[in-house]
Design an enzyme around this catalytic site. Structure first.
Site, PDB file in Angstrom:
ATOM      1  CG  ASP A   1      -1.802  19.980  23.257  1.00 41.38           C
ATOM      2  OD1 ASP A   1      -2.487  20.854  23.828  1.00 41.38           O
ATOM      3  OD2 ASP A   1      -0.765  20.240  22.585  1.00 41.38           O
TER       4      ASP A   1
ATOM      5  CE1 TYR B   1      -1.877  26.714  23.513  1.00 42.44           C
ATOM      6  CE2 TYR B   1      -0.435  26.738  25.437  1.00 42.44           C
ATOM      7  CZ  TYR B   1      -1.052  26.048  24.408  1.00 42.44           C
ATOM      8  OH  TYR B   1      -0.841  24.691  24.269  1.00 42.44           O
TER       9      TYR B   1
ATOM     10  CG  ASP C   1       2.361  22.411  18.062  1.00 40.95           C
ATOM     11  OD1 ASP C   1       1.269  21.870  17.804  1.00 40.95           O
ATOM     12  OD2 ASP C   1       2.462  23.592  18.424  1.00 40.95           O
TER      13      ASP C   1
HETATM   14  C1  GLA Z   1      -0.458  25.341  20.004  1.00 38.11           C
HETATM   15  C2  GLA Z   1       0.286  24.525  21.054  1.00 38.11           C
HETATM   16  C3  GLA Z   1      -0.226  23.105  21.082  1.00 38.11           C
HETATM   17  C4  GLA Z   1      -1.737  23.053  21.216  1.00 38.11           C
HETATM   18  C5  GLA Z   1      -2.386  23.985  20.212  1.00 38.11           C
HETATM   19  C6  GLA Z   1      -3.866  24.100  20.409  1.00 38.11           C
HETATM   20  O1  GLA Z   1      -0.177  24.868  18.737  1.00 38.11           O
HETATM   21  O2  GLA Z   1       1.663  24.526  20.773  1.00 38.11           O
HETATM   22  O3  GLA Z   1       0.395  22.409  22.134  1.00 38.11           O
HETATM   23  O4  GLA Z   1      -2.136  23.326  22.524  1.00 38.11           O
HETATM   24  O5  GLA Z   1      -1.846  25.296  20.268  1.00 38.11           O
HETATM   25  O6  GLA Z   1      -4.476  22.895  20.107  1.00 38.11           O
END
Ligand code: GLA
Length: 481
Positions: free
Chosen positions: A40, A228, A176
């Protein structure tokens, strides 16, 4: 979720807390992701679907300018915040999520006033099922519903994400919040995170003689722990070295071989191949070939484990066990390094469940929680439309039906003036604070969705669909506790 029972329960609790009826109950679901991980924020594609669990918010307007927030998951004193002073850095802990939504709405020019909120969740926290996004989205629906603001859903998703990025300080992508607000019953959402174009793709495993299992591995994850953000930085660096704006622009995985740094090479290869897997999976679903997507799920796991390096031991164990027990495909899900996995299994998933549980026992770990999510049913919009608080609404509240099932009113949808967006984003950018986890989220004009067009093209508007999973469930005044 059992709509009425859950809505009545949280409405009853609201009454206990505040000594009055709520003016409505709104809910937003958690999400699973069939495929498309860490794509994303690289402006690629994702294919999430809504879960039958989520966050409920019972709410009523206040006329003293205060935001009072109680959560069943955080017993104790409520967070009591003067709305006018709510700003990034001033609210910490769980209350930052709902407070951040109020802040983001007001920053965008929506006249949200005081409110009393009672929040309850049916989602496990830290399980990678987007409990934070569901909380943001349920609060966003509640506040816009209370104040009669018809903010189109794609815009609401952007604002909910802004709360998470700029208020809470977690540099997440748009998947999300989009999943929570835009997913429809019995469908996954194929979202192009550059253009914002989304389409509903049929996802009915039972009709295909299959089952989807969501496995909470018990290992907790936290997007704000820096890993992340590190992956995001690596992707940006890889894109820069490949001479493209973002990894979405790399069509051929072989191009990643041109990167000198082996770590960046692996990160880029994951993103490029994962984008291909998402579009292939969506095509298979559209052609009625869900079973064929199993191999793509397993390939995604291998890529996330070996190239993106965000899997964790319990996820690897879960995937191995599921495949040995006959699952057609399985993978870790979400941001990684903790959370849940997903397996595409045969119609009787007990063998897969038992196999996974059997692998955990020797590790001295309890068997993981396994959800076999039915696609959320089509929900009737429940309880009656209400007047916006203090006549402040400029549009109408979300169309709601009465507990008797009668639709009471549906006011005209008010669109945000498109021309206002660039100016607003520039203003937001100037005020943009540093993220508390060491990463400054990308500038607002680069992340309207994930850096792409500021608004979805009109042909792809999903903001008025009757089958949304997230919606208003109950108007307090019309149903006794
Ligand atoms: C988390 C983040 C999303 C996405 C996922 C990995 O859920 O909130 O935005 O980057 O990780 O796909």
């Amino acid at each position: 979720m059992s709509d009425e029972a859950d809505a009545n329960r949280v409405a009853g609790w609201f009454g206990d807390c505040y000594g009055r009826q709520p003016e409505g109950v709104w809910q937003a679901p958690g999400r699973a992701n069939l495929i498309g991980e860490h794509t994303d924020y690289n402006q690629g594609w994702v294919l999430p679907f809504a879960l039958d669990r989520g966050v409920l918010v019972a709410a009523a307007c206040r006329h003293d300018g205060m935001l009072v927030i109680r959560s069943r998951q955080a017993p104790g004193e409520p967070a009591t915040l003067p709305l006018a002073t709510v700003a990034p850095g001033r609210v910490t802990g769980w209350a930052a999520y709902p407070a951040g939504v109020a802040w983001a709405l007001r920053e965008a020019g929506h006249p949200v006033g005081g409110a009393s909120l009672a929040i309850d969740s049916t989602l496990p926290q830290g399980a990678g099922l987007s409990s934070s996004a569901a909380l943001e989205c349920a609060v966003a629906l509640a506040l816009t519903g209370l104040y009669g603001l018809d903010v189109p859903r794609p815009d609401l998703a952007i604002l909910a994400r802004r709360a998470e990025n700029d208020f809470v300080g977690v540099p997440s992508g748009i998947m999300d919040q989009s999943a929570s607000l835009l997913c429809q019953a019995s469908h996954a959402l194929l979202l192009d995170c550059r253009s914002g174009e989304g389409s509903a793709v049929p996802l009915e495993p039972a009709a295909a003689g299959l089952a989807l299992l969501i496995v909470d591995t018990g290992a907790r994850h936290a997007l704000g722990d820096g890993r992340y953000a590190l992956r995001r930085g690596e992707c940006d660096q890889a894109a820069g070295e490949l001479g493209v704006r973002c990894l979405r622009d790399v069509a051929d995985a072989a191009a990643a071989d041109g990167l000198a740094d082996p770590v960046l090479r692996r990160r880029a290869r994951h993103v490029v191949t994962e984008n291909h897997r998402v579009t292939q999976a969506a095509a298979m679903l559209r052609a009625g070939g869900l079973a064929g997507a199993g191999a793509l799920l397993s390939a995604s796991h291998t890529s996330l484990r070996d190239d993106f390096e965000v899997s964790w031991p319990e996820a690897d164990t879960t995937v191995d066990a599921a495949l040995e027990a006959g699952a057609l495909g399985a993978r870790m899900m979400g941001g990684g390094l903790g959370g849940s996995g997903i397996a595409l299994g045969p119609p009787a998933p007990d063998a897969v469940r038992a196999a996974i549980g059997g692998r955990y026992a020797p590790l001295g770990r309890p068997a993981p929680g396994v959800l076999a999510p039915p696609p959320p049913p089509r929900r009737r919009r429940l309880p009656g439309a209400r007047r916006p608080c203090a006549g402040r609404g400029r549009g109408g509240s979300e169309a709601l039906l009465g507990v008797d099932g009668q639709e009471r009113s549906r006011t005209a949808e008010r669109q945000l003036p498109h021309a206002a967006w660039p100016a607003r984003r520039a203003r937001q950018d100037r005020r943009r604070p540093a993220g508390k986890h060491g990463v400054r989220a990308p500038p607002a004009d680069r992340r309207a969705l994930d850096g792409g067009a500021r608004r979805p093209p009109s042909g792809a508007r999903l903001d008025a669909h009757p089958d949304y999973v997230a919606l208003g469930l109950r108007a307090g005044a019309q149903s006794p506790r």
